[in-house]
Motif scaffolding. Sequence first.
Motif, PDB file in Angstrom:
ATOM      1  N   SER A 182      30.880   8.151 148.648  1.00 22.82           N
ATOM      2  CA  SER A 182      31.158   8.459 147.253  1.00 22.82           C
ATOM      3  C   SER A 182      32.250   9.518 147.181  1.00 22.82           C
ATOM      4  O   SER A 182      32.153  10.561 147.828  1.00 22.82           O
ATOM      5  N   GLU A 183      33.285   9.251 146.403  1.00 19.43           N
ATOM      6  CA  GLU A 183      34.355  10.239 146.260  1.00 19.43           C
ATOM      7  C   GLU A 183      33.913  11.422 145.423  1.00 19.43           C
ATOM      8  O   GLU A 183      34.547  12.474 145.444  1.00 19.43           O
ATOM      9  N   HIS A 229      27.027   5.656 151.228  1.00 23.88           N
ATOM     10  CA  HIS A 229      26.501   4.525 150.468  1.00 23.88           C
ATOM     11  C   HIS A 229      26.602   3.268 151.324  1.00 23.88           C
ATOM     12  O   HIS A 229      27.454   3.178 152.214  1.00 23.88           O
ATOM     13  N   THR A 239      32.251   3.606 143.652  1.00 25.76           N
ATOM     14  CA  THR A 239      32.194   3.507 145.109  1.00 25.76           C
ATOM     15  C   THR A 239      32.112   2.051 145.550  1.00 25.76           C
ATOM     16  O   THR A 239      32.756   1.645 146.518  1.00 25.76           O
ATOM     17  N   GLN A 273      29.617   9.084 140.741  1.00 27.17           N
ATOM     18  CA  GLN A 273      29.564   7.689 141.106  1.00 27.17           C
ATOM     19  C   GLN A 273      28.227   7.276 141.684  1.00 27.17           C
ATOM     20  O   GLN A 273      28.120   6.253 142.332  1.00 27.17           O
TER      21      GLN A 273
END
Length: 259
Positions: free
Chosen positions: A70-71, A77, A164, A242
């Motif tokens: 996830s950014e 994930h 994501t 996200q």
Amino acid sequence: MAAQMTDAHRRFLQVLMSHGIMEGSEARKLHKCCCEIHKVYYAHDKLDHFITTINSHLQPLFMQIRKGMSEGDGRAHYALVNLAETEITKLASDYAENELELFKKTMDLIMLSENGFASSTDILNLADQLKTKKMKKKEAEQMLKVFVENKWLSERNGEYTLHTRCIMEMEQYILTNYPDTARKCNICHTLAVQSQVCESCGTGMHLPCVRKYFKAQTEPRCPQCNTTWSCDIPGACLRDSQSPSGTWRAEKSFTLSAR
């Protein structure tokens, strides 16, 4: 020879398929649950090995469970991705032509932005400019909600970015179609949409990777060209914009047909 698939593997795959993407801690809980229900060997540190077995059987189907980040907060994930089609047309079966065009134009705004986000105002202004079939703004607003629900976009305070799942699924498409703005993170080597970039050499890094890499450095320097890193280092806590919505369930009443 590929390791044999058990009912535990099949249950894990079916639950992941129903969600599309799952945060790492949820995937670990699901792994344990599936192994316990079907009374197969479980080790808390063997999730990736467990997934490798599933992937060996998915390979002929051009599918793969892929691990990504996830950014928003750097959490791991897992997502089931289709390897057979790397074009955005893989979404065509789910959306009408003008809905797909709206998504493409939204992706353009995000990928050409400086921070990896596009405002709802800018996106909604595209509604009556669609070549396939114009949309009313209310229709476009509803489609943005659908894109978020289906985990192609994430929204935070009226700003949209790629989810994501979208980044993991569409990585090659994005790298191919946005060669001037899309780049891989110098640290984790996956696509970075929200990133910081070295002003000297253009090296990019995810914000969570920036934070981790420079954590112990008193004078942050670019890992590629060694010049002083001019961007502000992100704080210790980044909001998770996200995290996938929804929870998984793997009740004992849930059955999978053996193959």
